[in-house]
Design a protein around this motif. Structure first.
Motif, PDB file in Angstrom:
ATOM      1  N   GLU A  55       0.848  -1.191   0.000  1.00 59.38           N
ATOM      2  CA  GLU A  55       0.000   0.000   0.000  1.00 59.38           C
ATOM      3  C   GLU A  55       0.890   1.251   0.000  1.00 59.38           C
ATOM      4  N   PRO A  56       0.326   2.410  -0.349  1.00 60.82           N
ATOM      5  CA  PRO A  56       1.147   3.618  -0.485  1.00 60.82           C
ATOM      6  C   PRO A  56       2.009   3.949   0.731  1.00 60.82           C
ATOM      7  N   ASP A  57       1.486   3.811   1.944  1.00 58.15           N
ATOM      8  CA  ASP A  57       2.295   4.145   3.122  1.00 58.15           C
ATOM      9  C   ASP A  57       3.504   3.222   3.231  1.00 58.15           C
ATOM     10  N   THR A  58       3.302   1.951   2.935  1.00 57.95           N
ATOM     11  CA  THR A  58       4.413   0.998   2.980  1.00 57.95           C
ATOM     12  C   THR A  58       5.396   1.267   1.849  1.00 57.95           C
ATOM     13  N   LEU A  59       4.891   1.631   0.679  1.00 57.29           N
ATOM     14  CA  LEU A  59       5.775   1.971  -0.434  1.00 57.29           C
ATOM     15  C   LEU A  59       6.674   3.154  -0.077  1.00 57.29           C
ATOM     16  N   ARG A  60       6.116   4.168   0.579  1.00 57.29           N
ATOM     17  CA  ARG A  60       6.925   5.328   0.983  1.00 57.29           C
ATOM     18  C   ARG A  60       8.051   4.892   1.918  1.00 57.29           C
ATOM     19  N   GLU A  61       7.717   4.022   2.853  1.00 61.62           N
ATOM     20  CA  GLU A  61       8.725   3.539   3.797  1.00 61.62           C
ATOM     21  C   GLU A  61       9.791   2.728   3.062  1.00 61.62           C
ATOM     22  N   ALA A  62       9.350   1.933   2.090  1.00 61.05           N
ATOM     23  CA  ALA A  62      10.295   1.128   1.319  1.00 61.05           C
ATOM     24  C   ALA A  62      11.246   2.017   0.523  1.00 61.05           C
ATOM     25  N   VAL A  63      10.703   3.041  -0.109  1.00 63.53           N
ATOM     26  CA  VAL A  63      11.546   3.963  -0.883  1.00 63.53           C
ATOM     27  C   VAL A  63      12.570   4.639   0.022  1.00 63.53           C
ATOM     28  N   ALA A  64      12.156   4.999   1.221  1.00 61.44           N
ATOM     29  CA  ALA A  64      13.089   5.624   2.160  1.00 61.44           C
ATOM     30  C   ALA A  64      14.186   4.655   2.578  1.00 61.44           C
ATOM     31  N   LEU A  65      13.835   3.393   2.772  1.00 62.15           N
ATOM     32  CA  LEU A  65      14.840   2.393   3.158  1.00 62.15           C
ATOM     33  C   LEU A  65      15.828   2.134   2.033  1.00 62.15           C
ATOM     34  N   VAL A  66      15.336   2.120   0.809  1.00 61.34           N
ATOM     35  CA  VAL A  66      16.220   1.899  -0.348  1.00 61.34           C
ATOM     36  C   VAL A  66      17.175   3.076  -0.502  1.00 61.34           C
ATOM     37  N   ALA A  67      16.659   4.284  -0.303  1.00 63.17           N
ATOM     38  CA  ALA A  67      17.485   5.509  -0.299  1.00 63.17           C
ATOM     39  C   ALA A  67      18.339   5.645  -1.557  1.00 63.17           C
ATOM     40  N   GLY A  68      17.746   5.333  -2.700  1.00 62.53           N
ATOM     41  CA  GLY A  68      18.437   5.539  -3.963  1.00 62.53           C
ATOM     42  C   GLY A  68      19.463   4.489  -4.328  1.00 62.53           C
ATOM     43  N   ARG A  69      19.590   3.412  -3.553  1.00 57.52           N
ATOM     44  CA  ARG A  69      20.600   2.398  -3.827  1.00 57.52           C
ATOM     45  C   ARG A  69      20.202   1.424  -4.929  1.00 57.52           C
ATOM     46  N   ALA A  70      18.927   1.444  -5.314  1.00 56.91           N
ATOM     47  CA  ALA A  70      18.440   0.567  -6.378  1.00 56.91           C
ATOM     48  C   ALA A  70      17.197   1.208  -6.983  1.00 56.91           C
ATOM     49  N   ILE A  71      16.847   0.750  -8.143  1.00 53.63           N
ATOM     50  CA  ILE A  71      15.593   1.158  -8.777  1.00 53.63           C
ATOM     51  C   ILE A  71      14.444   0.551  -7.986  1.00 53.63           C
ATOM     52  N   THR A  72      13.374   1.314  -7.831  1.00 54.97           N
ATOM     53  CA  THR A  72      12.199   0.804  -7.122  1.00 54.97           C
ATOM     54  C   THR A  72      11.001   0.762  -8.064  1.00 54.97           C
TER      55      THR A  72
END
Length: 287
Positions: free
Chosen positions: A227-244
């Protein structure tokens, strides 16, 4: 018109095999259009107009041209719109004149192709528009009809999407069943990396799988059914290290919110799996 060409797609073979199927080549009594040959004089000539009864994004007209020219190389064909162009209902797409039997034999194959590809392009454009200002790019998937992948993925490009993997050969995509056999996400990614795979996409459906996948060398994370809230958290965890990439549960009502989470891509299987055919017709008149 320059001959239609797609890397990996053999247009001449596609035309031959489509006609072989429709004409029943190799079957008892097959190999010809019994209706046209029995009803239409061999020297009769027709003029025709292909038009859209729906508002559409156009795709597939060059393939339709190839169907007609394969049976009458001297047919006069004028394509009136560009591939990828949005046209309103009632728009003329193509004018043609030539041998009547050839037109009638080619009609269904040509129309089926344009209807199917324009339907995909039209649905794709709807999803591109629904993304809004989120910044994500729309991707298609491998959910294509066998034998039509190159054409269907061409149609999604005409609608404004980018192509995901073309097949099993051009990137590793580690999904839940691969992980099940490997034991965990990190081990699955490590095996692909150790095998020398240049591009590794890894599906994750939990936040705790992100770090192991990245540490093992994943280039691209498919964030599945989040869901969108989880996606936001995932993007923050990735922090630009990979394509999401957001995937799963995406429709016209949800794609805007998923795109707005900061993911790089949103993939939608229904573009090729479920797009309805466009309503396109072809009307003939004797010359």
């Amino acid at each position: 018109m320059t001959k239609f060409s797609l890397p990996g797609f053999d247009l001449d073979k596609f035309i031959r095999e489509t006609y072989a199927e429709d004409l029943g080549e190799g079957l008892p009594g097959g190999g010809h259009d019994v209706t046209s040959e029995s009803v239409i004089p061999a020297d009769a000539r027709f003029a025709g107009v292909m038009d859209s009864r729906d508002p559409i994004v156009v795709a597939g007209l060059p393939v339709a041209v190839a169907f007609f020219l394969a049976l009458d190389p001297d047919m006069d064909i004028e394509v009136l719109v560009e591939e990828g162009q949005t046209v309103p209902a009632g728009s003329d797409l193509m004018r043609l004149s030539g041998n009547a039997r050839a037109m009638l034999t080619a009609e269904r194959s040509a129309l089926n192709t344009v209807q199917h590809l324009s339907g995909i392009a039209t649905m794709t454009r709807e999803y591109v528009d629904a993304i809004g200002d989120g910044g994500a790019v729309l991707l298609d998937t491998r959910k294509t009809i066998p034998g039509l992948r190159f054409l269907e993925k061409y149609a999604t490009r005409m609608g404004g999407a980018q192509n995901h993997r073309m097949g099993l050969w051009d990137a590793a995509m580690i999904k839940d069943n691969h992980v099940l056999v490997a034991g965990d996400v990190g081990e699955a990614v490590r095996r692909a990396r150790n095998a020398g795979v240049a591009r590794i996409i890894c599906e994750v459906d939990r936040l705790d799988q992100i770090e192991p996948a990245l540490s093992a060398g994943a280039d691209h994370l498919l964030l599945d059914n989040m869901e969108p809230d989880t996606l936001r958290e995932a993007v923050a965890l990735v922090a630009g290290r990979a394509i999401t990439e957001a995937s799963g549960g995406v429709n016209l009502q949800t794609i805007g919110a998923k795109s707005a989470t900061g993911v790089d891509y949103v993939s939608v299987g229904r573009l090729t799996q479920s797009a309805p055919a466009a309503d396109i017709g072809l009307d003939f008149a004797p010359l």
